[in-house]
Design a protein around this motif. Structure first.
Motif, short mmCIF file in Angstrom:
data_model
loop_
_atom_site.label_atom_id
_atom_site.label_comp_id
_atom_site.label_asym_id
_atom_site.label_seq_id
_atom_site.Cartn_x
_atom_site.Cartn_y
_atom_site.Cartn_z
N ASN B 20 0.84 -1.20 0.00
CA ASN B 20 0.00 0.00 0.00
C ASN B 20 0.88 1.25 0.00
O ASN B 20 2.04 1.20 0.37
CB ASN B 20 -0.88 0.03 1.25
N ASP B 21 0.27 2.37 -0.40
CA ASP B 21 0.92 3.69 -0.30
C ASP B 21 2.28 3.74 -1.01
O ASP B 21 3.24 4.30 -0.49
CB ASP B 21 1.09 4.10 1.18
N ASP B 23 4.60 5.45 -3.15
CA ASP B 23 4.61 6.84 -3.59
C ASP B 23 5.39 7.00 -4.88
O ASP B 23 6.14 6.11 -5.28
CB ASP B 23 5.19 7.72 -2.47
N ASN B 78 -3.86 3.03 -2.63
CA ASN B 78 -3.27 4.37 -2.66
C ASN B 78 -1.98 4.41 -3.47
O ASN B 78 -1.02 5.09 -3.11
CB ASN B 78 -3.02 4.85 -1.21
N CYS B 81 0.82 7.79 -4.57
CA CYS B 81 0.63 8.97 -3.70
C CYS B 81 1.89 9.83 -3.73
O CYS B 81 2.94 9.43 -4.22
CB CYS B 81 0.27 8.54 -2.28
N GLY B 82 1.76 11.04 -3.19
CA GLY B 82 2.92 11.94 -3.09
C GLY B 82 3.02 12.87 -4.29
O GLY B 82 2.02 13.38 -4.79
N PHE B 105 -6.12 4.49 -6.08
CA PHE B 105 -5.03 5.31 -6.61
C PHE B 105 -5.10 6.71 -6.01
O PHE B 105 -6.19 7.20 -5.72
CB PHE B 105 -5.14 5.43 -8.14
N ALA B 106 -3.94 7.34 -5.84
CA ALA B 106 -3.93 8.73 -5.38
C ALA B 106 -4.45 9.62 -6.52
O ALA B 106 -4.29 9.31 -7.69
CB ALA B 106 -2.51 9.14 -4.99
N ALA B 107 -5.05 10.76 -6.11
CA ALA B 107 -5.81 11.59 -7.06
C ALA B 107 -4.96 12.09 -8.24
O ALA B 107 -5.36 11.95 -9.40
CB ALA B 107 -6.44 12.75 -6.33
#
Ligand code: SF4
Lengths: 468, 205
Positions: B20-21, B23, B78, B81-82, B105-107
């Protein structure tokens, strides 16, 4: 009256900037201000040229150099030929398209999110875009500020608009009072810790409550800056007297009767008292203590008096284990007393005058611990000048900090300021991602600038409250 | 303007990257952002996770021969991200990834993917785990992402429904993901909107 009630600032600014609803269902939004820098723009300009477009509103675009610039030796050509090449590409592009440029020799140069507000370019009720995720910073003014990718930079250059989906609004009330030694950085780290690094997905964050009300603009910028670390594309604070006072007299802010008209527009776009929110979150500011990260994302944070959490306490224990594996620490032990190698005060989160003052207050009359490399990198050439006027640079250099020129520096280590090997850095920046500070094995602990200064003096993580 | 390219189906084998996460600094380290074009980004995805300081390879799916030629990336929560760096999806795309399937997914990353014509679609946690295991244990399994049907199918008769924001799906299917021309067609409207905004005239009244 009934028609205009019940709307948030986000609704109002969205509506007034809507150009069209596109066939995809997305909204085409007009972008009032476009800020660009050397890293994410070169291919965007190339695409504009290849397609035979021009820059639609060159007078609404402003450029600077921040990410890649050295903060010690700034003579050209840069020693790093790639840095030189990227900088030249930007210089050529702004020249060709007639874009105002705050280059290395300008006293307005600096981190794009520091100079926008400082020059009064960033204003309430505006839409703003920049090819950088921390564009959310500008939301502190009640601006809808979008962090975008390079293809979207191309769109904004060629059309001054963006295709985007409307999001939900989560209002975050930080109530009560902050205790001494607790700063805006601690507030946002706690918001992200509570709501998660992906918790803001699909949301815009509206920050409010007594704590945010009382914050000055620089503190509000720190909070909005890290909205993106909480997964929210945008964050904002409703503009108020503090906002107007900050803007008054700045270079791009209208004067006299124009300022009065501006204030009345800025006041009109505040969220209505009966605005509807998709979610409301309440937090008690008095419960927040100085906070530091222990892991590899900004949500992995603890209060300074707490013990490092157990992986099993998380919904994603595997993620926590991966973080511990990288940091090399044991769950259950205290974070207090963790030794550091490097201290960095800087970045668009915490490199403004009030941040430097807070760090200087701790550093004054004391010495950086032997063997610690400590850097203070002002966010802009303007901040640097103001700090020097009040003698902050002398406090820092006497204590053993390096006093540098403005730029992003060790926040992302695209210039020579980098961690080496497994070094641990106490950092006032916004990302503790693996490799972020230039060494794939390097380790980052995020905290407020005052906490960074205190760590630099002690060679380890301490509680800043003992030094104020 | 480049020709309209409609994206409705992506087929191929899959490469899973667990966690997860993840970046965008991990997807592409900042030092590669110093290049003036995206041309070489395909050499760098997950660079520091794939190579040590001496350039020796480390175990990573992107180094694993069994996933060679994969065009669909499987991820968890996610992802991306970043940092907004478009270099991240550019690096994946130029490596050969034409679609991404994950839990979320991050935006900014998701937006960047659409702009490059890469569908990024979502599935539930359990389904994702099953797919990742399948890709790990039978790496030659062929998957087909069908955007019109919002389905990922594989094997002889298996398929799962996938999620994607409707606007992204439309943009990909209709070929308007390369959005500049569409936005540029409204330039006059944009100018009308701009003229109504008080700050555009410096609040001259
Ligand atoms: S200071 Fe760091 S986060 Fe801010 S713009 Fe520069 S690199 Fe990005």
């Amino acid at each position: 009256m009934a028609k205009s009630s019940g709307r948030t600032l986000y609704d109002k600014v969205w509506e007034s900037h809507t150009v069209d609803i596109l066939p995809t269902g997305q909204t085409q939004l007009f972008i009032g201000l476009h800020l660009i820098h050397e890293i994410t723009t070169a291919p965007a300009f190339d695409m504009v040229r290849e397609n035979g477009f021009d820059v639609a509103f060159p007078e609404r675009t402003f450029a600077t150099v921040d990410h890649i610039v050295p903060t010690d030796l700034r003579t050209r050509p840069f020693l790093d030929s790639q840095a030189e090449e990227l900088t030249q590409a930007l210089e050529k592009n702004v020249g060709e398209f007639g874009i105002e440029f705050f280059g290395l020799d300008s006293d307005s140069q600096g981190i794009v999110h520091v100079i926008g507000p400082q020059l009064g370019l960033t204003q309430p009720g505006m839409t703003l875009a920049c090819g950088d995720s921390h564009t959310s910073t500008h939301g502190a003014f009640g601006t809808l500020a979008f962090g975008i990718g390079t293809s979207q930079v191309r769109d904004v250059l060629a059309t001054q608009t963006l295709a985007t989906d409307k999001l939900k609004v989560r209002r975050i009330n930080v109530n009560g009072n902050l205790s001494d030694g607790v700063y805006a950085k601690d507030v946002i780290l706690n918001i992200i810790r509570r709501l998660g690094v992906a918790g803001g997905k699909g949301f815009v964050y509206e920050y409010d409550g007594a704590v945010v009300d009382k914050m000055n603009m620089e503190e509000r910028m720190t909070v909005c800056n890290m909205s993106i670390e909480g997964g929210a594309l945008l964050g904002y604070v409703n503009p108020d007297a503090t906002t107007f006072e900050f803007l008054k007299g700045r270079r791009f802010v209208p004067k006299g009767a124009g300022f009065e008209r501006a204030v009345s527009y800025w006041s009109s776009i505040r969220s209505d008292p009966d605005a509807r929110y998709d979610e409301v979150v309440n937090m008690d500011g008095s419960q927040i203590e100085p906070t530091v990260t222990w892991g590899i994302n900004p949500g992995q944070a603890v209060g300074i008096s707490e013990k490092l959490p157990l992986p099993e306490e998380f919904s994603d224990p595997e993620g926590a284990r991966k973080a511990y594996q990288h940091m090399g620490w044991k769950p259950g032990s205290p974070i207090l007393g963790t030794p550091i190698n490097v201290a960095f005060v800087g970045s668009c989160t915490n490199s403004r005058l009030s941040d430097l003052r807070a760090a200087a207050k701790i550093a004054k009359g004391r010495k950086v611990h032997p063997g610690i490399r400590a850097l203070v990198v002002p966010g802009s050439t303007g901040v640097k000048a103001l700090a020097e006027k009040e003698g902050l640079h002398e406090i820092f250099t006497e204590a053993g900090f390096e006093w540098r020129a403005a730029g992003c520096s060790m926040c992302l280590a695209m210039n020579p300021d980098k961690l080496k090997g497994r070094e641990i850095c106490a950092s006032s920046s916004n990302r503790n991602f693996i490799g972020r500070q230039g060494s794939p094995e390097g380790r980052t602990i995020l905290m407020s600038p005052a906490m960074v200064a205190a760590a630099a003096l002690n060679g380890k993580i301490v509680d800043v409250r003992e030094y104020i | 303007m480049s020709a309209v390219i409609k994206i409705s189906k992506v087929s191929g084998t899959a490469i899973p990257v667990r966690g997860n996460d993840i970046d965008t600094d991990r997807i592409i380290p900042a030092r590669y952002l110093k290049e003036v074009t995206f041309a070489r980004m395909g050499e760098y995805p997950f660079y520091d996770e794939r190579f040590d300081a001496e350039g020796k390879t480390k175990p990573h799916p992107f180094n694993d021969a069994k996933y060679k030629g994969a065009s669909i990336l499987f991820v968890n929560k996610n992802f991306g991200c970043g940092s907004s760096r478009e270099h991240a999806p550019q690096a994946l795309f130029r490596f050969g990834i034409k679609a991404i399937v994950g839990e979320s997914f991050a935006a900014i990353f998701a937006g960047n993917c659409v702009m490059l014509g890469i569908p990024a679609v979502t599935l539930g946690e359990r389904e994702m785990e099953e797919l990742i295991r399948l890709a790990e244990s039978a790496s030659q399994t062929n998957f087909t992402l069908d955007l019109a049907a919002k389905k990922l199918s594989y094997g002889t008769d298996r398929s799962v429904s996938v999620g994607i924001p409707e606007s992204s799906r439309k943009a990909l299917l209709e070929g308007s993901w390369d959005s500049t021309a569409m936005l540029r067609a409204n330039l006059d409207k944009a100018k009308t909107v701009a003229a109504r905004l008080p700050y555009m005239t410096g609040f001259m009244g």
